[in-house]
Design an enzyme around this catalytic site. Structure first.
Site, PDB file in Angstrom:
ATOM      1  CE1 TYR A   1      57.776  15.622  13.930  1.00 24.42           C
ATOM      2  CE2 TYR A   1      57.182  14.617  11.838  1.00 24.42           C
ATOM      3  CZ  TYR A   1      56.974  15.585  12.810  1.00 24.42           C
ATOM      4  OH  TYR A   1      55.973  16.508  12.656  1.00 24.42           O
ATOM      5  CD  GLU A   2      66.014  12.597  18.152  1.00 18.08           C
ATOM      6  OE1 GLU A   2      65.667  13.793  18.156  1.00 18.08           O
ATOM      7  OE2 GLU A   2      66.656  12.085  19.052  1.00 18.08           O
ATOM      8  CB  SER A   3      60.869   8.520  16.893  1.00 12.18           C
ATOM      9  OG  SER A   3      59.832   9.190  16.232  1.00 12.18           O
TER      10      SER A   3
END
Lengths: 365, 262
Positions: free
Chosen positions: B53-55
């Site tokens: 995931y991007e975070s």
């Protein structure tokens, strides 16, 4: 004073005539000079939030949005900036969700954009409206990753990085800071994008624990905050709790921003409310839905919403009271700890009554 | 019990997306339907995938449906949580096999717009979110799958803004521009599944959703769709047991797969 060779096509497309607005973000020399001028001693930097904002956030500063839109983002500090009536700030961040509502009050006048919005909660019609009304001027467009590389370049101690992001997109045509070049290490054609190191004026970073000198510990996603702390000319740390230095030395669950970067340390429990603070409290999902679905609809809605949640609140405790007080705190803590699997999740029900325009329960937990 | 309701278009999209994922792949997951699809794939035919995931979350242990890509469910007891720059670098360095992207507009070459609607950047009809990670993943990831609803507005002849480059102007133009990977390999919509013809890199029908014919798909598209040779297959619908898993285990509260009134 350094001078800069901005991407001329982007300057023309964005109709930027006064390029001095752009300079400080890439002015390494002045950032280094500011860092050198700081008192580098290990000393007690604690002060109140209002004092920290009054001292270190000046009108016109380039300020960052930190955390991840509504995860560990210093929302209560942004609200204090609004209450103090700061004006004409540039905002940058990846994402840069929170600059939107500040435009309505003259706090934010310039955008460095990567992502404005709150995912599936609904689109931010407020930003769109303010842009069309000329209340905010876009200074640069980015992708999340390209901006992250700009902050990271600063932390790496490099004038910039070569990237494979942004190539051939229109973002390049709307960002004065980036340039397409030939990879100098290759003989065959290999286009790359030069992304300069980015130096914001001021950043506020909300953390879990900080010692009085400013060693600040983050648990959960650090996103861009370690790099931003290294880059920014002025750094304010707000913390859920202030711990003795020995705790930072021995408890290494998470990552640490070193004290050298830090100008002010603020003890600020609930400083990320109504966002999610890993390990501490979950979002108020209803609050964000109401913000996106109701407040962004008209200027009047936004004014009323922010009067209630920001200008009529003295501090974060007033805000938490409006969310539901101790009930909200207990539910939000249970939700985040269960989500993180630090509480038992078997049989736990994550469902809630979403906010819709037709159904406002006024319950935020 | 939950299978008495007919399948809705969002559930169909989630299933078709899930089927794009092969076991053991590293999957870069964006917000909304891609989260549903990746979790569905992991619970069914692809139990050994790694989600990114991007975070910053990597390979979280199983939980409920994340409310956001920053939700603690995306990094639930993750072995590590990466900073954002490193997370995208993972795609650059060849450690991501497939990613998913949404769009406000997509053109015949799989280029994406998530910036604005209108022909004036400074005074758009509607300003949208901007890139987020859309450009990064589109520029770097080996295989991209695009997902969204199918209307002529969302499939225009010309984009109002190129946020992310797919096959640019077709042929080898993506490679010549210096971008990495194969670019978009599939577009999944409520009308069908589309791929890109090998030479021209133009969007081509691969299969159509039940009840959709080529003429209808073309009517919903602002540019000329390529037709495959022979009979166009119908996109397979999820078998009842998979639909049951989607409804009861993956998105039980219908956060991303419910349609009001359905």
């Amino acid at each position: 004073m350094a001078t800069f060779a901005y991407n001329k096509e982007a300057l023309a497309n964005l109709k930027i005539e006064d390029t001095s607005l752009l300079d400080r973000l890439v002015d390494f020399n002045s950032a280094r000079a500011a860092h050198l001028k700081k008192d580098h001693s290990q000393r007690d930097k604690r002060m109140s939030l209002s004092e920290a904002i009054a001292t270190y956030v000046q009108d016109g500063d380039i300020c960052t949005d930190t955390g991840f839109a509504y995860v560990r983002t210093p929302l209560q500090s942004y609200f204090e900036i609004m209450r103090q009536g700061k004006k004409g700030l540039q905002f940058i961040g990846s994402p840069n969700t929170n600059q939107s509502y500040m435009i309505n009050f003259g706090v934010c006048a310039y955008s460095h954009n990567s992502y404005i919005g709150a995912e599936m909660r609904g689109s931010d019609r407020n930003y769109s409206r303010q842009l069309k009304a000329g209340k905010v001027k876009i200074l640069s467009e980015w992708s999340h990753g390209a901006m992250a590389q700009g902050f990271k370049a600063a932390q790496l101690g490099s004038p910039g990085v070569f990237s494979k992001q942004l190539l051939a997109s229109d973002i390049i045509r709307y960002n004065p800071y980036v340039k397409v070049m030939q990879n100098p290490m290759r003989d065959d054609p290999d286009p790359v994008v030069f992304i300069p190191a980015l130096y914001p004026d001021v950043t506020i970073i909300h953390v879990h624990a900080c010692d009085k000198n400013g060693n600040a510990r983050i648990y959960g996603p650090a996103v861009n905050d370690i790099a931003i702390a290294a880059a920014a000319r002025k750094v304010i740390i707000t913390a859920e709790e202030i711990v003795p230095e020995i705790d930072i030395r021995y408890n290494n669950k998470g990552v640490v921003i070193p004290f050298v970067y830090v100008d002010a340390v603020v003890e600020l429990p609930f400083g990320a409310v109504p966002g999610n603070m890993p390990g501490c409290y979950y979002w108020s999902r209803q609050w964000w839905e109401k913000a996106m679905r109701y407040a962004t609809l008209t200027d009047e809605n936004m004014a009323e919403f922010m009067r209630n949640w920001v200008f009529d609140c003295r501090d974060q405790y007033d805000f938490v009271e409006k969310l539901g007080g101790a009930r909200w705190v207990a539910k939000a803590r249970r939700l985040t700890k269960t989500t993180e699997y630090d509480n038992e999740d078997e049989g736990y029900d994550y469902s809630y009554q979403p906010y819709t325009l037709n159904k406002d329960t006024d319950i935020y937990y | 019990m939950s299978n008495e309701k007919p399948i809705n278009p969002l559930e169909m999209l989630a299933y078709v997306l899930a089927m794009q994922i092969k076991d053991h792949q590293i999957v870069y997951v964006g917000t909304g339907l891609p989260m549903v699809a990746a979790i569905l794939a992991k619970k069914t035919h692809a139990p050994h995938i790694t989600m990114v995931y991007e975070s910053g979350g990597q390979n979280p242990i199983e939980g409920d449906m994340p409310w956001s890509v920053g939700d603690p469910f995306t990094w639930r007891k993750s072995p590590l949580i990466q900073e954002m720059a490193y997370s995208f670098a993972q795609a650059y360095n060849g450690y991501v096999d497939i990613g998913f992207l949404g769009f406000a507009q997509v053109d015949m070459y799989g280029n994406i717009n998530t910036h604005l609607i209108g022909d004036d950047f400074l005074n758009p009809k509607t300003r949208l979110t901007g890139s987020g990670g859309n450009n990064d993943l589109s520029s770097l990831t080996e295989n991209m799958v695009l997902v969204g609803l199918h209307t002529p507005d969302k499939f225009p002849a010309r984009l109002d803004f190129i946020t992310s480059v797919g096959h640019l102007t077709g042929g080898n133009s993506r490679q010549e521009a210096g971008l990495l990977g194969n670019g978009p390999v599939a577009v999944v919509t409520n009308a069908g599944v589309f791929d890109f013809e090998a030479t021209s890199k133009r969007m081509r029908v691969q299969s159509l959703q039940p009840g959709v014919n080529f003429e209808l798909a073309q009517l919903c598209t602002g540019f000329e769709l390529l037709k495959p040779e022979g009979e166009i297959p119908v996109t397979p619908s999820p078998p009842p047991d998979i639909l049951e898993i989607l409804r009861t285990q993956v998105d039980p509260h219908g956060v991303f797969t419910s349609i009001p009134g359905m």
